[in-house]
Structure formats: C-alpha cells, structure tokens
Design an enzyme around this catalytic site. Structure first.
Site, mmCIF file in Angstrom:
data_model
loop_
_atom_site.group_PDB
_atom_site.id
_atom_site.type_symbol
_atom_site.label_atom_id
_atom_site.label_comp_id
_atom_site.label_asym_id
_atom_site.label_seq_id
_atom_site.Cartn_x
_atom_site.Cartn_y
_atom_site.Cartn_z
ATOM 1 N N CYS A 50 -11.030 3.292 -0.166
ATOM 2 C CA CYS A 50 -9.602 3.521 0.081
ATOM 3 C C CYS A 50 -9.276 2.664 1.298
ATOM 4 O O CYS A 50 -10.037 2.661 2.283
ATOM 5 C CB CYS A 50 -9.354 5.001 0.385
ATOM 6 S SG CYS A 50 -7.707 5.333 1.043
ATOM 7 N N THR A 51 -8.172 1.950 1.248
ATOM 8 C CA THR A 51 -7.900 0.976 2.315
ATOM 9 C C THR A 51 -7.530 1.623 3.649
ATOM 10 O O THR A 51 -7.479 0.943 4.672
ATOM 11 C CB THR A 51 -6.785 0.005 1.868
ATOM 12 O OG1 THR A 51 -5.624 0.760 1.483
ATOM 13 C CG2 THR A 51 -7.251 -0.833 0.697
ATOM 14 N N CYS A 84 -4.393 -1.352 -2.209
ATOM 15 C CA CYS A 84 -4.534 0.089 -2.394
ATOM 16 C C CYS A 84 -5.344 0.321 -3.669
ATOM 17 O O CYS A 84 -4.928 -0.100 -4.755
ATOM 18 C CB CYS A 84 -3.137 0.704 -2.524
ATOM 19 S SG CYS A 84 -3.131 2.469 -2.847
ATOM 20 N N ASN A 85 -6.490 0.960 -3.516
ATOM 21 C CA ASN A 85 -7.344 1.234 -4.679
ATOM 22 C C ASN A 85 -6.633 2.178 -5.644
ATOM 23 O O ASN A 85 -6.761 2.066 -6.859
ATOM 24 C CB ASN A 85 -8.654 1.876 -4.232
ATOM 25 C CG ASN A 85 -9.481 0.959 -3.367
ATOM 26 O OD1 ASN A 85 -10.388 0.298 -3.844
ATOM 27 N ND2 ASN A 85 -9.179 0.891 -2.081
ATOM 28 N N THR A 86 -5.882 3.131 -5.084
ATOM 29 C CA THR A 86 -5.213 4.148 -5.890
ATOM 30 C C THR A 86 -4.113 3.522 -6.751
ATOM 31 O O THR A 86 -4.051 3.752 -7.968
ATOM 32 C CB THR A 86 -4.619 5.219 -4.947
ATOM 33 O OG1 THR A 86 -5.667 5.699 -4.104
ATOM 34 C CG2 THR A 86 -4.013 6.368 -5.707
ATOM 35 N N TYR A 96 -0.584 8.805 -2.013
ATOM 36 C CA TYR A 96 -0.488 8.615 -3.463
ATOM 37 C C TYR A 96 -1.671 9.287 -4.180
ATOM 38 O O TYR A 96 -1.566 9.675 -5.328
ATOM 39 C CB TYR A 96 -0.545 7.113 -3.802
ATOM 40 C CG TYR A 96 0.741 6.324 -3.684
ATOM 41 C CD1 TYR A 96 1.854 6.804 -2.981
ATOM 42 C CD2 TYR A 96 0.846 5.067 -4.284
ATOM 43 C CE1 TYR A 96 3.017 6.040 -2.885
ATOM 44 C CE2 TYR A 96 2.006 4.316 -4.199
ATOM 45 C CZ TYR A 96 3.087 4.795 -3.499
ATOM 46 O OH TYR A 96 4.239 4.036 -3.408
ATOM 47 N N GLY A 97 -2.798 9.350 -3.471
ATOM 48 C CA GLY A 97 -4.065 9.710 -4.124
ATOM 49 C C GLY A 97 -4.170 11.119 -4.659
ATOM 50 O O GLY A 97 -5.091 11.434 -5.423
ATOM 51 N N ASP A 141 0.861 -1.196 0.000
ATOM 52 C CA ASP A 141 0.000 0.000 0.000
ATOM 53 C C ASP A 141 0.894 1.242 0.000
ATOM 54 O O ASP A 141 2.085 1.169 0.316
ATOM 55 C CB ASP A 141 -0.907 0.014 1.243
ATOM 56 C CG ASP A 141 -1.807 1.250 1.288
ATOM 57 O OD1 ASP A 141 -2.380 1.618 0.241
ATOM 58 O OD2 ASP A 141 -1.918 1.880 2.361
ATOM 59 N N SER A 142 0.286 2.375 -0.316
ATOM 60 C CA SER A 142 1.003 3.647 -0.267
ATOM 61 C C SER A 142 1.466 3.969 1.162
ATOM 62 O O SER A 142 2.319 4.824 1.351
ATOM 63 C CB SER A 142 0.081 4.766 -0.744
ATOM 64 O OG SER A 142 -1.023 4.857 0.133
HETATM 65 N N1 DGL Z 1 -4.811 3.392 0.628
HETATM 66 C C1 DGL Z 1 -4.900 3.945 -0.668
HETATM 67 C C2 DGL Z 1 -6.167 3.479 -1.384
HETATM 68 O O1 DGL Z 1 -6.698 2.423 -1.096
HETATM 69 C C3 DGL Z 1 -4.724 5.418 -0.887
HETATM 70 C C4 DGL Z 1 -3.971 6.244 0.066
HETATM 71 C C5 DGL Z 1 -3.164 7.377 -0.545
HETATM 72 O O2 DGL Z 1 -3.717 8.357 -1.071
HETATM 73 O O3 DGL Z 1 -1.966 7.237 -0.470
HETATM 74 O O4 DGL Z 1 -6.633 4.142 -2.262
#
Ligand code: DGL
Length: 269
Positions: free
Chosen positions: A194-195, A84-86, A53-54, A21-22
């Site tokens: 988002c996780t 991580c969805n992003t 990351y988002g 994940d980020s």
């Molecule tokens: N945890 C990440 C997700 O599921 C995003 C977090 C981030 O913006 O870094 O999208």
C-alpha cells in the site's frame, strides 16, 4: 494574403504526468518518480476526502478512481500513474479502456522481488483488505505461493495513521507491535503493498527487526513509467526541473501542509 491559420499540435511531451492516490500515500511514489525523472512535470491528486479506499466496496473505488482520472485527463495530462494498489486492483482495466490514448501505469504489491530474493522464507504482505481480496493479488499468489510462506496482513488502520500525519507516534508503534510483533524473528521480508506504508518504514523496521527486508513498488513504478513514456515518445527533453503540483480533494491549509511535509520527508530506507 495567406489566410491559413496556424494549427500547431500542442506539445504533449510538455504536459504533466498525473499521479493519483486515494489520499497522501501516493506521495511516496511521486518521490520516486521525481527522483528518476526530475525534468518532468507532475500533477499529484490525492482523494483524502474519500480515503480510505481499501475498506470500501470495489464498485465504489472503481467509480471514484474513474471520476478522478477523468477530471485530471480533462485538464491535459500525458500519462496517469495510479499510485495506489487498491485503486489499481479495482479500476486498472476500465481505466485503460476509457483512456486508450494515455499510458496508464498501475501498481501491485512487490511480491515478485521479495520471493525471488527470499525463496522458501516467510514473507509478510501488508496491504488494504481490498487489495488482498481482489483478483489481481490472487493471480500473484497463485504464481508465488509455492515458493515462499506468504502471510497476508490487512492493515487498513495504517492508512488512517498516515492520513492523519501520524507516522512516528506512540499509537503507530503500539498498533504495529500488536499487528507485526508476533512475526518478529519469524518473518524474513515484508512487502509494503500500500503506498501509504513506505512512510512508516522506520516504525515497521523497528518492530520487525533490522534484518527484515522491506519491499515497496515505488521505484519499480517510476521505472515502468519512464519506460512507457519512452515507448510512446512522451519523455520530456526539457532542461532543469519540472513543476510538482500537490492537490487534494480536502482543499485546506492543513492538507496542503501535510502533503508538502510528506513530499519533503528525509529518505528512510
Ligand atoms: N494507498 C492505497 C494503496 O496503495 C490505499 C489507501 C486506502 O485504503 O485508501 O493501496
């Protein structure tokens, strides 16, 4: 004399599953993976040094994700879960191309179960700006937008709260009241896309009200990971519990303690 060397192939089933994940959010997915497959070994890597990351350009997220998975791959892993969805939105296609011999499991906001259980209702999708503007989510919307009133809510600040370990502070509640308060009594369901957000489940529920159904992709991702491992003959048959290693690009005591804390947090459904 027999000079032939023994060339036993390494037992791939014993290798760890990488979970990436980020930052710290993917630990919410790791918890589901461990719950489902306690005898597997997991190597968690959060890139908190580069989080969030988002709010970054998609090219940067793609590069960071590929570099991080490459490093994990070089250490020896049998599968990679992009928790991580992003990162999934930005990089799942090049990841599967580059690591063609590895099951790579991605994530997307759990809109499907939310719509199936709440047809024609008002459904909020909380995610990062990148997830909500990328093609992967556009496809999901195209599919389900006629079946419910879907409201997209980018909430990058929530990522920062979790990264800071602030999951139950007055500041989180104040932010959520401002962002989600207007939907109290109007929204029937909310997708935590988002996780990082499952760690804020209690606060989100408190602000939106008890009757709102919350959905996240953690359990579904764990199910899909097991399915992929079985399909590739990689599911461990080991007895007992596997090792869970938590690593972070912010390699300091505070980050380690926070990772352990989030991993061990009591269930909040
Ligand atoms: N945890 C990440 C997700 O599921 C995003 C977090 C981030 O913006 O870094 O999208």
């Amino acid at each position: 004399m027999d000079t032939q060397k023994e060339t036993t192939a390494p037992n791939r089933t014993a290798l760890p599953i990488a979970v990436f994940d980020s930052g710290l959010g993917g630990i919410s997915v790791l918890r589901e993976l461990v719950r489902r497959m306690p005898n597997e070994s997991f190597l968690y890597y959060g890139d908190s040094a580069n989080a969030p990351y988002g709010t970054r350009p998609v090219e940067t997220v793609r590069r960071l994700t590929l570099e991080n998975i490459q490093r994990l791959y070089d250490r020896g892993i049998k599968a990679a879960v992009i928790a991580c969805n992003t990162a999934t939105s930005a990089a799942i296609i090049p990841l599967r191309e580059r690591f063609a011999d590895l099951p790579v499991i991605g994530m997307e906001p759990a809109l499907k179960p939310a719509v199936l259980e709440h047809e024609h209702a008002c459904i909020l999708v909380l995610a990062t700006p990148l997830t909500l503007r990328e093609e992967k989510f556009a496809h999901l919307l195209e599919h389900y937008s006629s079946r419910a009133q879907i409201v997209r809510l980018p909430c990058p600040e929530l990522v920062e709260f979790v990264e800071a370990g602030a999951v139950d502070t007055p500041e989180v509640y104040a932010y959520l009241r401002e962002r989600l308060g207007p939907y109290r009594g109007r929204a029937d369901a909310a997708v935590l896309g988002c996780t990082h957000f499952p760690f804020l489940r209690g606060a989100i529920r408190a602000v939106l009200g008890d009757s709102v159904a919350l959905y996240d992709g953690g359990a579904g991702t764990a199910r899909e990971t097991e399915h992929q491992l079985l399909a590739h003959g990689l599911r461990s048959a080991a007895a007992g519990r596997g090792a869970v290693t938590l690593e972070n690009s912010l390699d300091d005591a505070r980050e380690h303690a926070l990772s352990e804390l989030l991993f061990a947090l009591p269930e909040n459904r």
